[in-house]
Design a protein around this motif. Structure first.
Motif, PDB file in Angstrom:
ATOM      1  N   LYS A   1       0.938   0.435   1.528  1.00 50.00           N
ATOM      2  CA  LYS A   1       2.066  -0.467   1.252  1.00 50.00           C
ATOM      3  C   LYS A   1       2.057  -1.811   1.967  1.00 50.00           C
ATOM      4  O   LYS A   1       2.378  -1.905   3.148  1.00 50.00           O
ATOM      5  CB  LYS A   1       3.366   0.226   1.642  1.00 50.00           C
TER       6      LYS A   1
ATOM      7  N   LYS B   1       3.528  -4.817  -4.270  1.00 46.97           N
ATOM      8  CA  LYS B   1       4.659  -4.568  -5.173  1.00 46.97           C
ATOM      9  C   LYS B   1       5.925  -4.640  -4.338  1.00 46.97           C
ATOM     10  O   LYS B   1       5.980  -4.011  -3.282  1.00 46.97           O
ATOM     11  CB  LYS B   1       4.555  -3.168  -5.793  1.00 46.97           C
ATOM     12  N   PRO B   2       6.900  -5.380  -4.777  1.00 54.22           N
ATOM     13  CA  PRO B   2       8.132  -5.472  -3.980  1.00 54.22           C
ATOM     14  C   PRO B   2       8.775  -4.104  -3.804  1.00 54.22           C
ATOM     15  O   PRO B   2       8.759  -3.273  -4.701  1.00 54.22           O
ATOM     16  CB  PRO B   2       9.033  -6.399  -4.793  1.00 54.22           C
ATOM     17  N   ASN B   3       9.303  -3.890  -2.646  1.00 52.92           N
ATOM     18  CA  ASN B   3       9.932  -2.606  -2.326  1.00 52.92           C
ATOM     19  C   ASN B   3      11.281  -2.456  -3.034  1.00 52.92           C
ATOM     20  O   ASN B   3      12.194  -3.245  -2.849  1.00 52.92           O
ATOM     21  CB  ASN B   3      10.106  -2.518  -0.814  1.00 52.92           C
ATOM     22  N   ASN B   4      11.349  -1.397  -3.819  1.00 54.98           N
ATOM     23  CA  ASN B   4      12.562  -1.164  -4.614  1.00 54.98           C
ATOM     24  C   ASN B   4      13.823  -1.011  -3.780  1.00 54.98           C
ATOM     25  O   ASN B   4      14.891  -1.473  -4.163  1.00 54.98           O
ATOM     26  CB  ASN B   4      12.393   0.096  -5.459  1.00 54.98           C
ATOM     27  N   ILE B   5      13.693  -0.318  -2.684  1.00 57.12           N
ATOM     28  CA  ILE B   5      14.874  -0.066  -1.866  1.00 57.12           C
ATOM     29  C   ILE B   5      15.437  -1.372  -1.335  1.00 57.12           C
ATOM     30  O   ILE B   5      16.647  -1.613  -1.401  1.00 57.12           O
ATOM     31  CB  ILE B   5      14.513   0.854  -0.691  1.00 57.12           C
TER      32      ILE B   5
ATOM     33  N   GLU C   1       3.767   4.137 -10.883  1.00 59.88           N
ATOM     34  CA  GLU C   1       3.789   2.876 -10.138  1.00 59.88           C
ATOM     35  C   GLU C   1       5.228   2.441  -9.868  1.00 59.88           C
ATOM     36  O   GLU C   1       5.557   1.929  -8.811  1.00 59.88           O
ATOM     37  CB  GLU C   1       3.041   1.795 -10.915  1.00 59.88           C
ATOM     38  N   MET C   2       6.057   2.672 -10.847  1.00 57.12           N
ATOM     39  CA  MET C   2       7.462   2.303 -10.714  1.00 57.12           C
ATOM     40  C   MET C   2       8.102   3.050  -9.543  1.00 57.12           C
ATOM     41  O   MET C   2       8.790   2.463  -8.720  1.00 57.12           O
ATOM     42  CB  MET C   2       8.181   2.678 -12.002  1.00 57.12           C
ATOM     43  N   LEU C   3       7.827   4.322  -9.467  1.00 60.28           N
ATOM     44  CA  LEU C   3       8.461   5.124  -8.419  1.00 60.28           C
ATOM     45  C   LEU C   3       7.788   4.960  -7.070  1.00 60.28           C
ATOM     46  O   LEU C   3       8.414   5.137  -6.027  1.00 60.28           O
ATOM     47  CB  LEU C   3       8.435   6.606  -8.814  1.00 60.28           C
ATOM     48  N   ALA C   4       6.503   4.626  -7.103  1.00 56.65           N
ATOM     49  CA  ALA C   4       5.736   4.619  -5.855  1.00 56.65           C
ATOM     50  C   ALA C   4       6.174   3.498  -4.919  1.00 56.65           C
ATOM     51  O   ALA C   4       5.899   3.544  -3.728  1.00 56.65           O
ATOM     52  CB  ALA C   4       4.252   4.494  -6.160  1.00 56.65           C
ATOM     53  N   THR C   5       6.855   2.498  -5.442  1.00 63.25           N
ATOM     54  CA  THR C   5       7.214   1.359  -4.604  1.00 63.25           C
ATOM     55  C   THR C   5       8.545   1.559  -3.895  1.00 63.25           C
ATOM     56  O   THR C   5       9.463   0.766  -4.049  1.00 63.25           O
ATOM     57  CB  THR C   5       7.279   0.080  -5.439  1.00 63.25           C
ATOM     58  N   GLY C   6       8.634   2.644  -3.176  1.00 64.11           N
ATOM     59  CA  GLY C   6       9.787   2.822  -2.318  1.00 64.11           C
ATOM     60  C   GLY C   6      10.865   3.750  -2.825  1.00 64.11           C
ATOM     61  O   GLY C   6      11.681   4.224  -2.050  1.00 64.11           O
ATOM     62  N   SER C   7      10.867   4.039  -4.119  1.00 65.80           N
ATOM     63  CA  SER C   7      11.982   4.798  -4.676  1.00 65.80           C
ATOM     64  C   SER C   7      12.012   6.260  -4.250  1.00 65.80           C
ATOM     65  O   SER C   7      13.056   6.880  -4.233  1.00 65.80           O
ATOM     66  CB  SER C   7      11.957   4.739  -6.202  1.00 65.80           C
TER      67      SER C   7
END
Lengths: 363, 363
Positions: free
Chosen positions: A27, A72-76, B135-141
DNA sequence: TTTCAACACGCAAACGTTTTCGGTAGGGTG
DNA sequence: CACCCTACCGAAAACGTTTGCGTGTTGAAA
């Protein structure tokens, strides 16, 4: 290796790079990129969002680096900043149930189309679990709810948890098992009408002794379907006899009650409010040597796996779960993405239709 | 109104309170509480966590106020700070499928017991959707994945997306449709052994012409079950005839292929690798006047709704989805909550057993 | 030479927490 | 009176973003 050329502009780079290689692909954050490239965090952020504020040179460098390290920007972090999570919470009684599974499937479709995720919680037909799950999700995890009430909640008629989240400004869409006691968007079928049509269909086929196998009354949809049955009889000038109606509390004694009905009343047709009851009717009939559809017609509700694959295949009221799910998700997302709040709630009625199969006479 | 007495200590309070009432019950934050009570944010936080640093007086005041306004810490903020979301991501091919629904149910059970939420994504048997979702979930979710491969992924044998998230330090547990090409925890059944036992059972019953209805080979579980069938024949000194094996590519031409098998080969028993194939065998047989189980025995795989409710009910290899789900969730959470990383991956094999019903002779 | 605009970039706040570290006031002790 | 300890509380950093605004540099025009 255009990328590397661009990046090698920095002299310190070869040293710093070791850090990344060592850390594998763990990350990457804006801060790290900023440090490596010796620019500020804001510059990195703006570069990646292609802001005109930043020079082409820097933008290219940053973008190349970001791509190389798969940033990839951090979703949280985004959720925290934007105050929206782009995920919707689903609360249903159970998932091992064809109808609910199809609804989830429908929800997931349009959620996906709009960049939303879905988080699923099961109430297990328990009021407490429903409350706990809602409270758990309501504290920031999701942007809105799509839910179907648990049996226990319907029995207790306690909806404070739902009203609370709505008052907190979180949209709720209820489907199928709803209540009129809370104001929110809803997606339903016309249970009463659908049942009416099914029973009417049977009567028009000439059946005189149409029985009903239904649930206890506190299950909202069961009650409505029962009313449809009664109305159809009334409109056809037939008497509703109490003995022709069996209300099933728990699934376990379903067989015996149905068996008794068949033995004592000898109906020539049965309307069952779900497919499990319907298939049980057929099974019991077969056991007693009663042939379906020759000696007995059966219509079920919910066009699920059972209806399709039982022998004979069951004529049933199809209740399009996918469509309900899609519709519910659409309503929720619409509300989430409109700018000013709308106090006007809608109730969408999904149409049903009768799927004719082998458990009713073909002509 | 002990609460109110405590809070009224502040003189400015009655004025400030208007703000809250006006805003209804809209999400209270530490900052707001701090402002209202005229203390610092840290004091509020510590009070709520019952820190000894804070005087009893202040603690009571803060706690009373927080309770009154139903304060709940914001999950997103916590996730950001703690670098863990307490949610696990599930990626499966589809949800309208009894087996997968049971697995989710199992996962949800132990997730719930441990304070985790589950977020469900459907790959729809598509490789691309599987990749995008991951990929969508891997970024912090989420903190970790539980997944079952899509058909397309199994066909392409491209697992880079999975390897990537693992390299990022995110644990993955695969179940049922797995691959040996990626190193991670796995939960499976012994598909080959289970199939072997089913076929062996048929042979021991005295059947001489045991046919196989299976999937194309790239579906991992299908292939394994096919191997089990072949091995059982071999071990019983029976020849595997090519004509007795039908491999079904897509569900649509399933019926015709099975019909041809019945007509041309006239098997006395069939082993089908899933319940859909099994029930189709029975339907086709009925259509041709072949009685099950008198003229033909059928054993299916996966003990789902269809097997239970078809007539005759289908003898089948039961594959406990709940157990698989529970086990997968347990493995994932164990890994998430252990302090030092463990490079040693486990593969858990869930036992299966044959459920004898009406599609095989009762003796 | 001075002035001013444009360009490129950094600072800092904000989202809502938790937690470490300091700081202050009061009282007790020498 | 000086000192120290304790009890209590606040400031600030940190998690990873985005973005408005301020600032420095450059070049050209006056």
């Amino acid at each position: 290796m255009e990328i590397l050329r661009l990046i090698k502009i920095k002299t310190t780079f070869s040293y710093e790079k070791l850090f990344f290689i060592d850390e594998m692909k763990r990350k990457v954050t804006l801060k790290q990129i900023a440090r490596e490239l010796d620019v500020s965090i804001s510059t990195v952020s703006k570069s990646l969002r292609n802001s005109p504020e930043i020079s082409e040179d820097t933008k290219q460098k940053v973008q190349a680096f970001a791509k190389l390290y798969n940033y990839k920007p951090n979703n949280i972090a985004l959720s925290l900043k934007n105050k929206k999570t782009k995920t919707i919470g689903i609360i249903i009684p159970e998932i091992v149930h064809h109808f609910f599974a199809t609804v989830i499937s429908g929800i997931e479709q349009v959620a996906n189309e709009n960049g939303y995720n879905v988080i699923v919680c099961l109430s297990d037909e328990s009021f407490d679990k429903e409350v706990i799950n809602m409270e758990m999700l309501a504290t920031g995890s999701i942007d809105g709810f799509i839910m179907s009430l648990s049996k226990e909640t319907q029995l207790k008629k306690d909806f404070h948890h739902i009203v609370e989240v709505i008052n907190q400004g979180m949209p709720v869409v209820m489907f199928d098992r709803i209540t009129n006691d809370v104001f929110c968007d809803k997606v339903i079928i016309d249970d009463q009408m659908a049942a009416y049509e099914a029973v009417d269909y049977l009567i028009n086929k000439g059946f005189k002794k149409v029985a009903l196998v239904t649930t206890v009354d506190y299950v909202s949809v069961g009650k409505l379907r029962t009313e449809g049955y009664l109305k159809a009889l009334r409109d056809n000038n037939m008497m509703a006899e109490e003995d022709m109606i069996v209300k099933i509390e728990d699934i376990d004694n379903c067989s015996v009650k149905i068996e008794r009905l068949l033995e004592e009343q000898k109906p020539d047709a049965i309307f069952a409010v779900n497919e499990l009851f319907a298939v049980t009717c057929i099974k019991m009939a077969a056991k007693m040597g009663v042939n379906v559809p020759d000696d007995l017609s059966v219509i079920g509700f919910t066009d699920g796996i059972i209806s399709q694959f039982s022998s004979p295949a069951i004529t049933t009221v199809s209740q399009n779960g996918i469509k309900m799910g899609r519709s519910a998700a659409k309503m929720l997302i619409d509300r989430l993405e409109m700018e000013e709040e709308d106090e006007h709630y809608r109730t969408e009625v999904i149409e049903t239709h009768l799927v004719e199969r082998e458990s009713t006479p073909t002509l």
